[in-house]
Design an enzyme around this catalytic site. Structure first.
Site, PDB file in Angstrom:
ATOM      1  N   GLU A  84      66.061 -11.736  66.749  1.00 38.99           N
ATOM      2  CA  GLU A  84      67.077 -10.802  66.255  1.00 38.99           C
ATOM      3  C   GLU A  84      67.480 -11.063  64.797  1.00 38.99           C
ATOM      4  OE1 GLU A  84      69.648  -8.905  69.515  1.00 38.99           O
ATOM      5  OE2 GLU A  84      70.099 -11.045  69.595  1.00 38.99           O
ATOM      6  N   HIS A 103      76.179 -13.578  64.788  1.00 44.65           N
ATOM      7  CA  HIS A 103      75.886 -12.732  65.950  1.00 44.65           C
ATOM      8  C   HIS A 103      76.075 -13.568  67.204  1.00 44.65           C
ATOM      9  CE1 HIS A 103      74.084 -10.141  68.868  1.00 44.65           C
ATOM     10  NE2 HIS A 103      73.163 -11.039  69.149  1.00 44.65           N
ATOM     11  N   HIS A 105      77.216 -13.478  71.759  1.00 45.93           N
ATOM     12  CA  HIS A 105      77.452 -12.764  73.012  1.00 45.93           C
ATOM     13  C   HIS A 105      78.773 -13.271  73.592  1.00 45.93           C
ATOM     14  CE1 HIS A 105      72.794 -13.189  73.033  1.00 45.93           C
ATOM     15  NE2 HIS A 105      73.167 -12.213  72.223  1.00 45.93           N
ATOM     16  N   HIS A 173      75.684  -6.041  75.088  1.00 44.06           N
ATOM     17  CA  HIS A 173      74.935  -7.094  74.413  1.00 44.06           C
ATOM     18  C   HIS A 173      75.865  -8.162  73.823  1.00 44.06           C
ATOM     19  CE1 HIS A 173      71.731  -8.055  71.072  1.00 44.06           C
ATOM     20  NE2 HIS A 173      72.314  -9.135  71.531  1.00 44.06           N
TER      21      HIS A 173
HETATM   22 MN    MN Z   1      71.860 -11.083  70.846  1.00 41.74          MN
END
Ligand code: MN
Length: 244
Positions: A84, A103, A105, A173
């Protein structure tokens, strides 16, 4: 234009800070086995620093490499890159003001993304949320998928959804925050998760009075001068728990 020599020029001080950022985010529960943090190269605007694919708590200086804005590693990296990494490359391309991206979760944020609720500032520490988080749904771009941002095109769609915001929720996500410094981006990632917990609690009690847009802006300005204080504490609390 960046060349492969740039990989050798990754500034040691920034690499050390990025390693620390990885460990802080893991210790604060923002990332676990997954999630990543990057920083734009201070003198090469089209280059950013990111670990190879590894759990953030385990990242060392040797894992950090340089990438261009296509998401390609510059020079040798030991191991596979994060799938990603286009989250980072496309936000740096779209937002010249952004110097760091996280980034994750982080779990308390997920319910907001799946209900279309915006994350909004319930207290002054999360003034960076302004009038609310942005929202992204990968289904709008590619239909049913594994939800991962595994191409430049998906990264661009995410960066477009982020717009001028500090935080974009990714349906089903996770979320991504951007900052004007590594310390600010880490601060924002930590407090996005804290705010999500508190906002969920507040919404269960009754109608919520959020910070006004003006209050949020003033609070964010005040906090931006204090991110070093939180960083110093988080670094202190890591002592003895992780290799840096
Ligand atoms: Mn991710």
């Amino acid at each position: 234009m960046a060349t492969s020599d740039t990989a050798l020029a990754a500034p040691a001080a920034l690499v050390a800070q990025l390693v620390l950022a990885n460990h802080i985010l893991a210790a604060r529960g923002v990332v676990d086995g997954f999630g990543h943090v990057s920083a734009r190269h201070p003198s090469e605007a089209d280059v950013f620093l990111l670990s190879r694919s590894r759990a953030p708590a385990l990242v060392t200086a040797a894992d950090i490499g340089c990438y261009d804005l296509e998401g390609n590693p510059l020079g040798e990296i030991c191991g596979a890159p994060y799938l990603e990494r286009f989250i980072h490359s496309e936000i740096y391309r779209a937002r010249p003001d952004v110097m760091a991206v996280v980034h994750s979760h982080s779990p308390s944020v997920i319910p907001f993304g799946v209900t279309g609720q915006r994350l909004r500032p319930v207290f002054h520490m999360s003034g960076f949320l302004g009038s609310g988080s942005a929202h992204f749904d990968s289904r709008d771009s590619v239909g049913d998928s594994d939800l991962l941002i595994r191409s430049p095109a998906l990264g661009r769609a995410l960066a477009t959804a982020l717009g001028a915001c500090a935080c974009v929720l990714m349906r089903g996500h996770g979320s991504t925050v951007a900052g004007s410094s590594l310390q600010q981006a880490v601060y924002r990632a930590v407090y996005a998760e804290v705010n999500a917990r508190m906002q969920t609690a507040a919404m269960g009690l009754g109608p919520v009075t959020y910070l006004s847009e003006r209050e949020a802006a003033l609070a964010a300005e005040a906090n931006d001068s204090q991110t070093g204080r939180a960083w110093a504490l988080w670094e202190h609390e890591l002592a003895g728990t992780a290799e840096t």
